[in-house]
Write a protein that holds these residues in place. Structure first.
Motif, PDB file in Angstrom:
ATOM      1  N   VAL A 156       0.841  -1.197   0.000  1.00 21.11           N
ATOM      2  CA  VAL A 156       0.000   0.000   0.000  1.00 21.11           C
ATOM      3  C   VAL A 156       0.880   1.253   0.000  1.00 21.11           C
ATOM      4  CG1 VAL A 156      -1.718   1.293   1.323  1.00 21.11           C
ATOM      5  CG2 VAL A 156      -1.905  -1.187   1.114  1.00 21.11           C
ATOM      6  N   ALA A 157       1.958   1.235   0.736  1.00 21.76           N
ATOM      7  CA  ALA A 157       2.872   2.375   0.772  1.00 21.76           C
ATOM      8  C   ALA A 157       3.542   2.585  -0.583  1.00 21.76           C
ATOM      9  CB  ALA A 157       3.930   2.169   1.855  1.00 21.76           C
ATOM     10  N   TRP A 158       3.899   1.491  -1.274  1.00 22.47           N
ATOM     11  CA  TRP A 158       4.500   1.621  -2.609  1.00 22.47           C
ATOM     12  C   TRP A 158       3.498   2.206  -3.584  1.00 22.47           C
ATOM     13  CZ3 TRP A 158       6.025  -4.197  -2.623  1.00 22.47           C
ATOM     14  CH2 TRP A 158       6.967  -4.436  -1.616  1.00 22.47           C
ATOM     15  N   LEU A 159       2.235   1.773  -3.494  1.00 24.39           N
ATOM     16  CA  LEU A 159       1.198   2.317  -4.367  1.00 24.39           C
ATOM     17  C   LEU A 159       0.934   3.790  -4.046  1.00 24.39           C
ATOM     18  CD1 LEU A 159      -1.301  -0.670  -4.510  1.00 24.39           C
ATOM     19  CD2 LEU A 159       0.209   0.144  -6.333  1.00 24.39           C
ATOM     20  N   ALA A 160       1.005   4.148  -2.780  1.00 19.13           N
ATOM     21  CA  ALA A 160       0.843   5.554  -2.400  1.00 19.13           C
ATOM     22  C   ALA A 160       1.995   6.393  -2.946  1.00 19.13           C
ATOM     23  CB  ALA A 160       0.767   5.682  -0.882  1.00 19.13           C
ATOM     24  N   ALA A 161       3.206   5.834  -2.934  1.00 18.08           N
ATOM     25  CA  ALA A 161       4.352   6.540  -3.506  1.00 18.08           C
ATOM     26  C   ALA A 161       4.167   6.737  -5.005  1.00 18.08           C
ATOM     27  CB  ALA A 161       5.635   5.764  -3.229  1.00 18.08           C
ATOM     28  N   ALA A 162       3.636   5.745  -5.685  1.00 17.18           N
ATOM     29  CA  ALA A 162       3.356   5.875  -7.115  1.00 17.18           C
ATOM     30  C   ALA A 162       2.288   6.935  -7.347  1.00 17.18           C
ATOM     31  CB  ALA A 162       2.912   4.542  -7.691  1.00 17.18           C
ATOM     32  N   ASP A 202       8.652   0.723   5.286  1.00 17.66           N
ATOM     33  CA  ASP A 202      10.010   1.202   5.513  1.00 17.66           C
ATOM     34  C   ASP A 202      10.184   2.456   4.659  1.00 17.66           C
ATOM     35  OD1 ASP A 202      12.720   1.696   5.699  1.00 17.66           O
ATOM     36  OD2 ASP A 202      13.281  -0.412   5.587  1.00 17.66           O
ATOM     37  N   PRO A 203      10.582   3.570   5.267  1.00 16.00           N
ATOM     38  CA  PRO A 203      10.733   4.807   4.498  1.00 16.00           C
ATOM     39  C   PRO A 203      11.719   4.685   3.334  1.00 16.00           C
ATOM     40  CG  PRO A 203      10.872   5.257   6.848  1.00 16.00           C
ATOM     41  CD  PRO A 203      10.826   3.778   6.696  1.00 16.00           C
ATOM     42  N   ARG A 204      12.745   3.846   3.492  1.00 16.13           N
ATOM     43  CA  ARG A 204      13.708   3.675   2.397  1.00 16.13           C
ATOM     44  C   ARG A 204      13.060   3.005   1.198  1.00 16.13           C
ATOM     45  NH1 ARG A 204      18.149   0.319   5.363  1.00 16.13           N
ATOM     46  NH2 ARG A 204      16.218  -0.647   6.080  1.00 16.13           N
ATOM     47  N   ALA A 205      12.214   2.020   1.436  1.00 17.61           N
ATOM     48  CA  ALA A 205      11.529   1.333   0.341  1.00 17.61           C
ATOM     49  C   ALA A 205      10.527   2.263  -0.339  1.00 17.61           C
ATOM     50  CB  ALA A 205      10.828   0.083   0.866  1.00 17.61           C
ATOM     51  N   VAL A 206       9.830   3.065   0.455  1.00 21.02           N
ATOM     52  CA  VAL A 206       8.869   4.006  -0.109  1.00 21.02           C
ATOM     53  C   VAL A 206       9.587   5.058  -0.949  1.00 21.02           C
ATOM     54  CG1 VAL A 206       7.114   5.736   0.449  1.00 21.02           C
ATOM     55  CG2 VAL A 206       7.218   3.602   1.735  1.00 21.02           C
ATOM     56  N   ALA A 207      10.699   5.569  -0.442  1.00 19.26           N
ATOM     57  CA  ALA A 207      11.472   6.560  -1.197  1.00 19.26           C
ATOM     58  C   ALA A 207      12.027   5.954  -2.487  1.00 19.26           C
ATOM     59  CB  ALA A 207      12.609   7.098  -0.335  1.00 19.26           C
ATOM     60  N   PHE A 208      12.483   4.716  -2.425  1.00 18.28           N
ATOM     61  CA  PHE A 208      13.000   4.032  -3.608  1.00 18.28           C
ATOM     62  C   PHE A 208      11.890   3.836  -4.638  1.00 18.28           C
ATOM     63  CE2 PHE A 208      14.449   0.067  -5.778  1.00 18.28           C
ATOM     64  CZ  PHE A 208      15.577   0.607  -6.385  1.00 18.28           C
ATOM     65  N   ALA A 247      11.070   7.283  -6.162  1.00 19.92           N
ATOM     66  CA  ALA A 247      12.112   7.725  -7.089  1.00 19.92           C
ATOM     67  C   ALA A 247      12.038   6.957  -8.407  1.00 19.92           C
ATOM     68  CB  ALA A 247      13.489   7.554  -6.451  1.00 19.92           C
ATOM     69  N   CYS A 248      11.802   5.678  -8.328  1.00 25.23           N
ATOM     70  CA  CYS A 248      11.680   4.877  -9.555  1.00 25.23           C
ATOM     71  C   CYS A 248      10.430   5.261 -10.337  1.00 25.23           C
ATOM     72  CB  CYS A 248      11.680   3.394  -9.219  1.00 25.23           C
ATOM     73  SG  CYS A 248      13.273   2.794  -8.648  1.00 25.23           S
ATOM     74  N   ALA A 249       9.341   5.567  -9.648  1.00 26.84           N
ATOM     75  CA  ALA A 249       8.113   6.001 -10.330  1.00 26.84           C
ATOM     76  C   ALA A 249       8.336   7.342 -11.029  1.00 26.84           C
ATOM     77  CB  ALA A 249       6.959   6.096  -9.338  1.00 26.84           C
ATOM     78  N   PHE A 250       8.994   8.287 -10.340  1.00 30.97           N
ATOM     79  CA  PHE A 250       9.319   9.566 -10.969  1.00 30.97           C
ATOM     80  C   PHE A 250      10.203   9.354 -12.200  1.00 30.97           C
ATOM     81  CE2 PHE A 250       8.466  11.824  -6.840  1.00 30.97           C
ATOM     82  CZ  PHE A 250       7.510  12.691  -7.348  1.00 30.97           C
ATOM     83  N   GLY A 251      11.204   8.511 -12.067  1.00 31.80           N
ATOM     84  CA  GLY A 251      12.097   8.234 -13.192  1.00 31.80           C
ATOM     85  C   GLY A 251      11.375   7.604 -14.363  1.00 31.80           C
ATOM     86  N   SER A 252      10.453   6.698 -14.077  1.00 31.87           N
ATOM     87  CA  SER A 252       9.717   6.056 -15.167  1.00 31.87           C
ATOM     88  C   SER A 252       8.811   7.046 -15.880  1.00 31.87           C
ATOM     89  CB  SER A 252       8.911   4.870 -14.640  1.00 31.87           C
ATOM     90  OG  SER A 252       7.855   5.306 -13.818  1.00 31.87           O
TER      91      SER A 252
END
Length: 88
Positions: free
Chosen positions: A4-10, A58-64, A67-72
Motif C-alpha cells: 500500500v505504501a508503494w502504491l501511495a508513492a506511485a 520502511d521509508p527507504r523502500a517508499v522513497a525508492f 524515485a523509480c516512479a518519478f524516473g519512469s
C-alpha cells in the motif's frame, strides 16, 4: 502495508508529475500504468535488498519506489517527445 505504501508513492509521483507542465502528454493513463508497475517492482527490489517488506512500511523502500516512479514517468515523457519529433 508495504505494498500500500508503494502504491501511495506511485500515486504521489503521478500527482506531482501531472502538475509539471514540461513535456506533459495529453493522456495520463500510460504514465499512471507505467509508474504503478515500476513502483511495485521497485518495492519488490527494495524488499529483496532488505529494505522493509511486503507487510511493513520502511521509508527507504517508499522513497525508492517513489524515485523509480518519478524516473519512469520522466522516461515515458522523453519517449513521447522524441517520438513526436520535438527532439530537434
Amino acid at each position: 502495508m508495504g505494498i500500500v505504501a508503494w502504491l501511495a508513492a506511485a500515486g504521489l509521483a503521478i500527482v506531482v508529475a501531472r502538475m509539471l507542465p514540461q513535456l506533459r502528454p495529453s493522456g495520463w493513463k500510460g504514465e499512471t500504468a507505467v509508474a504503478t508497475v515500476i513502483a511495485l517492482l521497485a518495492g519488490l527490489v527494495a524488499t529483496a535488498l532488505d529494505f522493509g517488506g511486503l507487510d511493513e512500511i520502511d521509508p527507504r523502500a517508499v522513497a525508492f519506489a517513489a524515485a523509480c516512479a518519478f524516473g519512469s514517468i520522466a522516461l515515458v515523457r522523453m519517449a513521447v517527445a522524441w517520438r513526436a519529433g520535438s527532439h530537434r
